[in-house]
Write a protein that holds these residues in place. Structure first.
Motif, PDB file in Angstrom:
ATOM      1  N   GLY A 110       0.817  -1.205   0.000  1.00 36.56           N
ATOM      2  CA  GLY A 110       0.000   0.000   0.000  1.00 36.56           C
ATOM      3  C   GLY A 110       0.849   1.253   0.000  1.00 36.56           C
ATOM      4  O   GLY A 110       2.076   1.203   0.131  1.00 36.56           O
ATOM      5  N   GLU A 111       0.196   2.400  -0.143  1.00 37.38           N
ATOM      6  CA  GLU A 111       0.911   3.666  -0.285  1.00 37.38           C
ATOM      7  C   GLU A 111       1.065   4.432   1.017  1.00 37.38           C
ATOM      8  O   GLU A 111       1.704   5.483   1.054  1.00 37.38           O
ATOM      9  CB  GLU A 111       0.183   4.543  -1.309  1.00 37.38           C
ATOM     10  N   ARG A 112       0.500   3.919   2.113  1.00 35.31           N
ATOM     11  CA  ARG A 112       0.544   4.657   3.382  1.00 35.31           C
ATOM     12  C   ARG A 112       1.651   4.184   4.308  1.00 35.31           C
ATOM     13  O   ARG A 112       1.784   4.684   5.422  1.00 35.31           O
ATOM     14  CB  ARG A 112      -0.805   4.534   4.080  1.00 35.31           C
ATOM     15  N   MET A 113       2.431   3.223   3.858  1.00 38.60           N
ATOM     16  CA  MET A 113       3.545   2.750   4.683  1.00 38.60           C
ATOM     17  C   MET A 113       4.665   3.790   4.694  1.00 38.60           C
ATOM     18  O   MET A 113       4.823   4.564   3.752  1.00 38.60           O
ATOM     19  CB  MET A 113       4.081   1.424   4.127  1.00 38.60           C
ATOM     20  N   PRO A 114       5.494   3.823   5.753  1.00 45.36           N
ATOM     21  CA  PRO A 114       6.643   4.726   5.790  1.00 45.36           C
ATOM     22  C   PRO A 114       7.604   4.430   4.638  1.00 45.36           C
ATOM     23  O   PRO A 114       7.706   3.285   4.183  1.00 45.36           O
ATOM     24  CB  PRO A 114       7.291   4.420   7.147  1.00 45.36           C
ATOM     25  N   PRO A 115       8.331   5.428   4.157  1.00 47.11           N
ATOM     26  CA  PRO A 115       9.214   5.239   2.999  1.00 47.11           C
ATOM     27  C   PRO A 115      10.223   4.102   3.161  1.00 47.11           C
ATOM     28  O   PRO A 115      10.467   3.355   2.206  1.00 47.11           O
ATOM     29  CB  PRO A 115       9.921   6.599   2.883  1.00 47.11           C
ATOM     30  N   GLU A 116      10.827   3.937   4.342  1.00 41.32           N
ATOM     31  CA  GLU A 116      11.842   2.892   4.506  1.00 41.32           C
ATOM     32  C   GLU A 116      11.213   1.502   4.465  1.00 41.32           C
ATOM     33  O   GLU A 116      11.833   0.543   3.999  1.00 41.32           O
ATOM     34  CB  GLU A 116      12.618   3.101   5.802  1.00 41.32           C
ATOM     35  N   MET A 117       9.971   1.362   4.933  1.00 47.65           N
ATOM     36  CA  MET A 117       9.299   0.073   4.811  1.00 47.65           C
ATOM     37  C   MET A 117       9.007  -0.225   3.342  1.00 47.65           C
ATOM     38  O   MET A 117       9.161  -1.358   2.884  1.00 47.65           O
ATOM     39  CB  MET A 117       8.001   0.063   5.630  1.00 47.65           C
ATOM     40  N   LEU A 118       8.570   0.802   2.589  1.00 49.32           N
ATOM     41  CA  LEU A 118       8.300   0.605   1.166  1.00 49.32           C
ATOM     42  C   LEU A 118       9.571   0.207   0.421  1.00 49.32           C
ATOM     43  O   LEU A 118       9.533  -0.630  -0.488  1.00 49.32           O
ATOM     44  CB  LEU A 118       7.709   1.879   0.561  1.00 49.32           C
ATOM     45  N   LYS A 119      10.691   0.787   0.791  1.00 47.44           N
ATOM     46  CA  LYS A 119      11.955   0.410   0.140  1.00 47.44           C
ATOM     47  C   LYS A 119      12.332  -1.036   0.479  1.00 47.44           C
ATOM     48  O   LYS A 119      12.795  -1.784  -0.390  1.00 47.44           O
ATOM     49  CB  LYS A 119      13.068   1.378   0.545  1.00 47.44           C
ATOM     50  N   ALA A 120      12.138  -1.427   1.736  1.00 44.57           N
ATOM     51  CA  ALA A 120      12.393  -2.822   2.113  1.00 44.57           C
ATOM     52  C   ALA A 120      11.483  -3.752   1.329  1.00 44.57           C
ATOM     53  O   ALA A 120      11.907  -4.814   0.838  1.00 44.57           O
ATOM     54  CB  ALA A 120      12.193  -3.006   3.613  1.00 44.57           C
TER      55      ALA A 120
END
Length: 348
Positions: A110-120
């Motif tokens: 999803g798009e509401r996760m923190p940026p570092e989680m999205l990168k992981a």
């Protein structure tokens, strides 16, 4: 990547788009905004054109000027291939790996996760996809757009934070003993991740060490309960080929290191069957029985489950990874936590 398999009719819209054969050669000069494809005499026939009659073994549809193609209410970048699969049609979305990852990260995190989680998430999704791309090289498609592999949301808007997550990790993957591996992940571990060899029967699973997850989760699946009528459970197991008569007891015989049910005895009026915990969950339904981290007792006409977490428990715990990112952990630190022993690398 396969979007659907075995359908009788495919409708594509959102054009204008070009219609080509499997080699990319044009089959018509028309650039329609909508077509219907159906199986005819071993081929695929295009309907909805003004004049031309188009039939081929594979129909490729490419959005004009780089536009997307709409299928089942969703826009897809790249090319859409439609080909025969038995009596029906197979729909494949062919596009570059990095573009594919945009849709995966949106669908899986999803798009509401923190940026570092999205990168992981981008790194593990890329690792998983690259592994399957090599494993299934030469086949019509290498991966399925569903929970059996990775969910995929199609085209992602240019203003989405997912673009930055994928671009900033471009080409980055994890290696296990010098090679790509299926970098699994899941919604909520319930506090403990699992060794993939305890979940998946394949012989090439990495010896990934289970992790005690020490970060709190805001997931609604952290703790759950399920009351399942024994009549329903009997029917579900029978549908999967397990018949013991009327179920009278369930007993967890063995637990894994992470305390998940590894073997469970199903006792009935006609006998007893012992199932792997993951097979039991599959037969009941992955969304019904959220994980194998449960206790169970038969009470009257119901099997009462008390459990934790959602998913198979292998690899990154997405809910706790979100918490880690909120606490200031980097994507690299998140991945080192959930994949101890894995090495960071880049695709050639």
């Amino acid at each position: 990547m396969a979007l659907v398999d075995g359908v009788r009719t495919v409708e594509l819209g959102g054009g204008p788009f070009a219609i080509q054969d499997a080699a990319g050669q044009p089959l018509t000069t028309e650039q329609p905004t909508w077509i219907r494809l159906v199986p005819v005499n071993g081929n695929v026939e295009v309907r909805g054109l003004h004049a031309d009659s188009v039939t081929a073994g594979t129909i490729r549809v490419v959005g004009a000027n780089g536009g997307a193609t709409r299928f089942n209410g969703r826009d897809y970048p790249g090319a859409i291939d439609v080909l025969r699969a038995g009596d029906g049609l197979l729909v494949i979305n062919e596009l570059p790996l990095e573009d594919y990852l945009m849709g995966v990260v949106k669908a899986e995190a999803g798009e509401r996760m923190p940026p570092e989680m999205l990168k992981a998430q981008a790194v593990v999704a890329r690792t998983y996809a690259a592994f399957h791309r090599r494993l299934n090289a030469g086949k019509p498609y290498q991966i399925v757009a569903a929970t059996v592999h990775q969910q995929y949301a199609g085209q992602v808007g240019a203003d989405s934070p997912i673009w930055a997550a994928v671009k900033e990790t471009e080409g980055q993957v994890l290696l296990w003993e010098g090679d790509l591996f299926p970098a699994f992940y899941h919604t909520d571990s319930g506090g403990y991740t699992e060794d993939p060899r305890a979940v998946f029967a394949a012989s090439n699973m990495p010896a990934l060490r289970p992790v005690r997850v020490e970060f709190p989760s805001e997931s609604p699946h952290r703790v759950w309960a399920l009351d399942l009528p024994l009549a329903d459970l009997t029917a579900l197991l029978r549908k999967g080929g397990v018949s013991v008569g009327r179920i009278v007891a369930l007993e967890v015989l063995e637990r894994s290191v992470s305390l998940r049910a590894a073997r469970i005895a199903v006792r009935g009026t006609s006998g007893t069957t012992v199932l792997r915990g993951n097979d039991f969950r599959r037969l009941v339904g992955y969304d019904t029985l959220k994980s194998t981290l449960f206790a169970v007792a038969v009470d009257g006409a119901h099997a009462r489950f008390s459990g934790r977490g959602y998913g198979h428990g292998v690899g990154m715990d997405q809910a706790a990874a979100r918490t880690m990112a909120q606490l200031g952990y980097s994507a690299r630190q998140i991945l080192e936590y959930y994949y101890p022993g894995a090495v960071f690398s880049t695709l050639p």
